[in-house]
Design a protein around this motif. Structure first.
Motif, PDB file in Angstrom:
ATOM      1  N   ASN A 129      12.214 -47.003 -22.789  1.00 49.41           N
ATOM      2  CA  ASN A 129      11.564 -45.715 -23.172  1.00 49.41           C
ATOM      3  C   ASN A 129      10.082 -45.801 -22.814  1.00 49.41           C
ATOM      4  N   PRO A 130       9.562 -44.838 -22.244  1.00 49.87           N
ATOM      5  CA  PRO A 130       7.939 -44.753 -21.935  1.00 49.87           C
ATOM      6  C   PRO A 130       7.148 -45.249 -23.474  1.00 49.87           C
ATOM      7  N   LYS A 131       7.751 -44.863 -24.372  1.00 52.60           N
ATOM      8  CA  LYS A 131       6.700 -45.099 -25.680  1.00 52.60           C
ATOM      9  C   LYS A 131       7.150 -46.378 -26.358  1.00 52.60           C
ATOM     10  N   ARG A 132       8.116 -47.263 -25.658  1.00 51.48           N
ATOM     11  CA  ARG A 132       8.537 -48.521 -26.200  1.00 51.48           C
ATOM     12  C   ARG A 132       7.375 -49.344 -26.805  1.00 51.48           C
ATOM     13  N   ASP A 133       6.482 -49.565 -25.878  1.00 52.23           N
ATOM     14  CA  ASP A 133       5.182 -50.405 -25.965  1.00 52.23           C
ATOM     15  C   ASP A 133       4.221 -49.449 -26.942  1.00 52.23           C
ATOM     16  N   TRP A 134       4.377 -48.434 -27.423  1.00 48.58           N
ATOM     17  CA  TRP A 134       3.626 -47.985 -28.630  1.00 48.58           C
ATOM     18  C   TRP A 134       3.675 -48.626 -29.782  1.00 48.58           C
ATOM     19  N   TYR A 135       4.673 -49.243 -29.915  1.00 47.94           N
ATOM     20  CA  TYR A 135       4.927 -50.265 -31.261  1.00 47.94           C
ATOM     21  C   TYR A 135       5.146 -51.499 -30.898  1.00 47.94           C
ATOM     22  N   PHE A 136       5.408 -52.407 -31.837  1.00 49.03           N
ATOM     23  CA  PHE A 136       5.547 -54.069 -31.648  1.00 49.03           C
ATOM     24  C   PHE A 136       7.038 -54.116 -31.792  1.00 49.03           C
ATOM     25  N   TRP A 137       7.676 -54.256 -30.648  1.00 47.70           N
ATOM     26  CA  TRP A 137       8.868 -54.721 -30.454  1.00 47.70           C
ATOM     27  C   TRP A 137       9.126 -56.127 -29.956  1.00 47.70           C
ATOM     28  N   ARG A 138       9.969 -57.037 -30.761  1.00 46.27           N
ATOM     29  CA  ARG A 138      10.001 -58.311 -30.272  1.00 46.27           C
ATOM     30  C   ARG A 138      11.477 -58.700 -30.326  1.00 46.27           C
ATOM     31  N   PRO A 139      11.871 -59.577 -29.581  1.00 45.82           N
ATOM     32  CA  PRO A 139      13.432 -60.091 -29.663  1.00 45.82           C
ATOM     33  C   PRO A 139      13.679 -61.128 -30.894  1.00 45.82           C
ATOM     34  N   ALA A 140      14.859 -61.283 -31.360  1.00 48.67           N
ATOM     35  CA  ALA A 140      14.947 -62.418 -32.657  1.00 48.67           C
ATOM     36  C   ALA A 140      14.571 -63.948 -32.034  1.00 48.67           C
ATOM     37  N   ARG A 141      14.602 -64.625 -33.088  1.00 52.73           N
ATOM     38  CA  ARG A 141      14.405 -66.161 -32.880  1.00 52.73           C
ATOM     39  C   ARG A 141      15.786 -66.529 -33.763  1.00 52.73           C
ATOM     40  N   TYR A 142      16.227 -67.759 -33.375  1.00 52.70           N
ATOM     41  CA  TYR A 142      17.346 -68.521 -33.795  1.00 52.70           C
ATOM     42  C   TYR A 142      17.129 -69.815 -34.209  1.00 52.70           C
ATOM     43  N   ASP A 143      17.735 -70.238 -35.591  1.00 46.64           N
ATOM     44  CA  ASP A 143      17.410 -71.368 -36.032  1.00 46.64           C
ATOM     45  C   ASP A 143      18.637 -72.430 -35.284  1.00 46.64           C
ATOM     46  N   LYS A 144      18.614 -73.473 -35.782  1.00 48.73           N
ATOM     47  CA  LYS A 144      19.650 -74.424 -35.163  1.00 48.73           C
ATOM     48  C   LYS A 144      20.960 -74.167 -35.378  1.00 48.73           C
ATOM     49  N   GLN A 145      21.291 -73.462 -36.177  1.00 47.93           N
ATOM     50  CA  GLN A 145      22.539 -73.249 -36.869  1.00 47.93           C
ATOM     51  C   GLN A 145      22.751 -71.558 -36.119  1.00 47.93           C
ATOM     52  N   GLY A 146      22.060 -71.276 -35.137  1.00 47.68           N
ATOM     53  CA  GLY A 146      22.324 -70.010 -34.574  1.00 47.68           C
ATOM     54  C   GLY A 146      22.062 -68.865 -35.522  1.00 47.68           C
ATOM     55  N   ASN A 147      21.415 -68.889 -36.581  1.00 47.35           N
ATOM     56  CA  ASN A 147      21.217 -67.756 -37.282  1.00 47.35           C
ATOM     57  C   ASN A 147      19.911 -66.821 -36.857  1.00 47.35           C
ATOM     58  N   ARG A 148      19.901 -65.473 -36.970  1.00 50.18           N
ATOM     59  CA  ARG A 148      19.075 -64.898 -36.417  1.00 50.18           C
ATOM     60  C   ARG A 148      17.703 -64.699 -37.217  1.00 50.18           C
ATOM     61  N   MET A 149      16.523 -64.845 -36.800  1.00 55.20           N
ATOM     62  CA  MET A 149      15.525 -64.851 -37.619  1.00 55.20           C
ATOM     63  C   MET A 149      14.438 -64.247 -37.006  1.00 55.20           C
ATOM     64  N   PRO A 150      13.466 -63.562 -37.956  1.00 56.35           N
ATOM     65  CA  PRO A 150      12.516 -62.698 -37.363  1.00 56.35           C
ATOM     66  C   PRO A 150      11.490 -63.376 -36.288  1.00 56.35           C
ATOM     67  N   PRO A 151      10.762 -62.735 -35.635  1.00 57.70           N
ATOM     68  CA  PRO A 151       9.697 -63.201 -34.364  1.00 57.70           C
ATOM     69  C   PRO A 151       8.775 -64.238 -35.193  1.00 57.70           C
ATOM     70  N   THR A 152       8.330 -63.747 -36.251  1.00 61.18           N
ATOM     71  CA  THR A 152       7.371 -64.482 -36.946  1.00 61.18           C
ATOM     72  C   THR A 152       7.328 -64.605 -38.508  1.00 61.18           C
ATOM     73  N   ASN A 153       6.819 -65.341 -39.273  1.00 61.04           N
ATOM     74  CA  ASN A 153       6.918 -65.858 -40.661  1.00 61.04           C
ATOM     75  C   ASN A 153       6.024 -64.898 -41.567  1.00 61.04           C
ATOM     76  N   TYR A 154       5.519 -63.647 -41.042  1.00 62.55           N
ATOM     77  CA  TYR A 154       4.670 -63.135 -41.976  1.00 62.55           C
ATOM     78  C   TYR A 154       5.066 -62.385 -42.952  1.00 62.55           C
ATOM     79  N   ARG A 155       4.331 -62.336 -44.162  1.00 65.52           N
ATOM     80  CA  ARG A 155       4.378 -61.693 -45.479  1.00 65.52           C
ATOM     81  C   ARG A 155       3.827 -60.267 -45.205  1.00 65.52           C
ATOM     82  N   SER A 156       4.601 -59.195 -45.808  1.00 68.52           N
ATOM     83  CA  SER A 156       3.823 -57.968 -45.721  1.00 68.52           C
ATOM     84  C   SER A 156       3.016 -57.534 -46.939  1.00 68.52           C
ATOM     85  N   TYR A 157       2.301 -56.444 -46.664  1.00 72.74           N
ATOM     86  CA  TYR A 157       1.484 -56.244 -47.970  1.00 72.74           C
ATOM     87  C   TYR A 157       2.287 -55.690 -49.313  1.00 72.74           C
ATOM     88  N   PHE A 158       3.723 -55.259 -48.803  1.00 75.47           N
ATOM     89  CA  PHE A 158       4.489 -54.777 -49.851  1.00 75.47           C
ATOM     90  C   PHE A 158       5.581 -55.719 -50.442  1.00 75.47           C
TER      91      PHE A 158
END
Length: 587
Positions: A129-158
């Protein structure tokens, strides 16, 4: 710059001498009984607002929104949240403010939108979509057991992480705040131009006089997005503000806002429009000055939050509401730091101790017990009006409103941040990770939660304090019969009458109070806060007692008393929670 130097290098501009009054629309005045404050309600009270002596009304977000974060999750910049009214109502408010010689600024929320905004709906529609890049989209990471993980380890303000999985496109999107508040990608020029047109020019064309700019130093992320250092080994997510605060292109972006948009507009009376930025996590003057130096042409001024964060852990950390006891010298050093950082520069500063994101100042910094509340309110008013910079007041501050009663349960706390921190505390206490966390975070929220400032305004002694004839979205404070605007308007000795008097004094003596240089005296005294203001040959001395016991004072013998916060005055002694200002020249 020496305290004796001439401070005329600070160019005189209207907004430096102005007093701003923040209105939180949900909680100000409900005109139709639906429990929500609204813009017609503000219009009903325009004479009251003007009577305080303020120069600018700052209206917190009234844009269309799902209200997950009370309007800081905007779904349409060009529409008004229906319970608040419509665009025409805002136009009427602009006109009413101008007729009463006040300016109106809006809250500009452009770090993120709601996930219900049309832009985000398009962005999540497909990866191409032309607006895909208007936000931050990233693929998943996976640990050694194949579990899906977020792209980074950031904690949110909330609390929680900053990434939410989208099943439709099988990627994560970034949000520094709630999961429903996806961050806009300022790297994309089309996105920036859309922001300028929809969020800014739309309202400037209608005659508003400027903006309070939300989260102003978070638009430029550090790319590529990588993990933050592990500073909390007990947690999978880590505080990561350094990955998005004061990023590499932030000054470029703000200069563009000023050059391409703001510089093209004027206020209703032909003055430059004003900007005040919410600038978090800039702990030293050197990092703040580039944002507010007149030469840099970025922002007119910013809020620096050391004073309202006193006793808190850093924002975005899991200990934000784990209250740490503080002593008066800590407060003094904070005030000194942000009063003095502009000396010898072309930068400017702000003066405030309340807003929509913090507990009430009387409860935070003084004493809200019935016998001390009014004295505390007046003393804090003197503390504020004596400081250099543009002055900001928050609705209800002028009548001495205080925090939520400690007897109320956590179910009365409606804010998404409070709810998230409380849920986290309950979980960590009950699973044994942190057994005392409920008690500690509960205490911190009772003192510092954002909810305290959002209780309905107390207009009179009628039901719900005169805020609404229906059930308010937040419960009215139990003390509305004893603390309300109607009774104080009739009382020459009330907190409201005192604030009106102090704002007049600040204007009458603007040379020394608005523009004077600041000198902290007796910095290690645990009980009194004393500072000197100088402007050319003029000197003022501000003396404040922050305790419930009388305190001795000296150095005022050759000076004239300009004002005291209490009628009973004892020479050489400050009464409990008394504030005074002395001057050394003829009024």
């Amino acid at each position: 710059m020496s305290p004796h130097a001439d401070p005329l290098h600070h160019k005189r501009v209207w907004w430096k001498e102005a007093t701003f009054y923040q209105i939180y629309p949900a909680s100000f005045k409900d005109s139709n009984g639906d429990g929500w404050g609204d813009i017609p309600g503000i219009l009903q009270k325009i004479d009251y607002i003007a009577s305080i002596g303020v120069d600018v009304v700052w209206l917190s977000p009234m844009f269309d929104s799902p209200q997950i974060d009370m309007g800081y999750d905007v779904s349409d910049y060009e529409a008004v949240y229906a319970p608040y009214g419509c665009v025409e109502d805002v136009e009427k408010l602009i006109e009413a403010c101008h007729k009463n010689h006040m300016k109106l600024i809006l809250d500009l929320v452009i770090n993120h939108t709601s996930d219900q905004h049309a832009w985000f709906k398009e962005s999540r529609g497909s990866k191409d979509n032309p607006k895909r890049d208007w936000y931050f989209w990233r693929p998943a990471r996976y640990d050694k057991q194949g579990n899906r993980m977020p792209p980074t380890n950031y904690r949110s303000y909330f609390a929680g992480g900053t990434w939410t999985w989208d099943e439709h496109t099988q990627e994560y999107y970034l949000h520094l705040y709630d999961t429903t508040q996806p961050d806009l990608n300022w790297e994309n020029e089309d996105c920036r131009q859309a922001i300028y047109n929809s969020a800014m020019r739309f309202w400037l064309d209608k005659g508003i006089d400027g903006f309070r700019i939300d989260t102003v130093n978070k638009y430029s992320k550090v790319l590529p997005l990588i993990d933050a250092p592990v500073t909390d080994p007990t947690n999978d997510i880590q505080p990561a503000a350094q990955m998005w605060c004061n990023g590499p292109r932030i000054h470029e972006f703000i200069k563009e806002i000023n050059r391409d948009v703001l510089s093209k507009y004027r206020t209703y009376d032909g003055q430059p429009v004003v900007t005040v930025g919410e600038l978090s996590l800039c702990s030293d003057a050197e990092s703040v000055i580039p944002y507010v130096s007149a030469l840099e042409k970025e922002l007119d001024m910013v809020f620096q939050f050391d004073i309202t964060h006193l006793g808190q852990g850093p924002p975005g950390c899991n200990d934000k509401y784990d209250f740490a006891e503080w002593k008066l010298p800590e407060m003094k050093r904070i005030v000194e730091k942000w009063q003095c950082f502009i000396e010898g520069t072309d930068a400017w500063t702000t003066v405030f101790n309340e807003n929509h994101d913090n507990g009430r100042s009387i409860s935070r910094y003084a004493n809200d017990a019935p016998e001390w509340r009014e004295k505390s309110a007046k003393m804090l008013a003197i503390w504020l009006i004596g400081q250099t910079g543009s002055l900001f007041l928050y609705q209800g501050q002028e009548i001495g409103m205080i925090n939520i009663p400690k007897e109320w349960g956590m179910e009365e706390y409606k804010d998404v941040e409070s709810q998230n921190y409380w849920a986290e505390a309950v979980r960590l206490a009950e699973d044994g990770t942190d057994p005392t966390r409920k008690e500690r975070i509960g205490y911190g929220l009772q003192l510092m939660a954002r909810d305290h400032s959002r209780l309905p305004f107390q207009w009179d002694g009628s039901i719900n304090g005169g805020f609404s004839t229906g059930k308010p979205w937040m419960r009215a404070h139990d003390n509305y019969k004893s603390i309300n605007a109607a009774s104080q308007e009739k009382d020459a000795d009330s907190v409201l009458s005192f604030y009106k008097r102090m704002l007049r004094l600040r204007k009458e003596h603007k040379d020394i109070f608005v523009y004077g240089t600041f000198e902290l005296l007796d910095p290690d005294n645990l009980n009194t806060f004393v500072f000197r203001k100088r402007y050319q040959e003029k000197t003022a001395l501000v003396v404040l007692n922050f305790t419930t016991t009388p305190q001795l004072m000296s150095g005022t013998e050759e000076m004239k008393l300009l004002v005291s916060s209490q009628s009973k005055k004892i020479p050489g002694t400050l009464q409990p929670f008394e504030g005074r200002i002395y001057i050394n020249y003829e009024v």
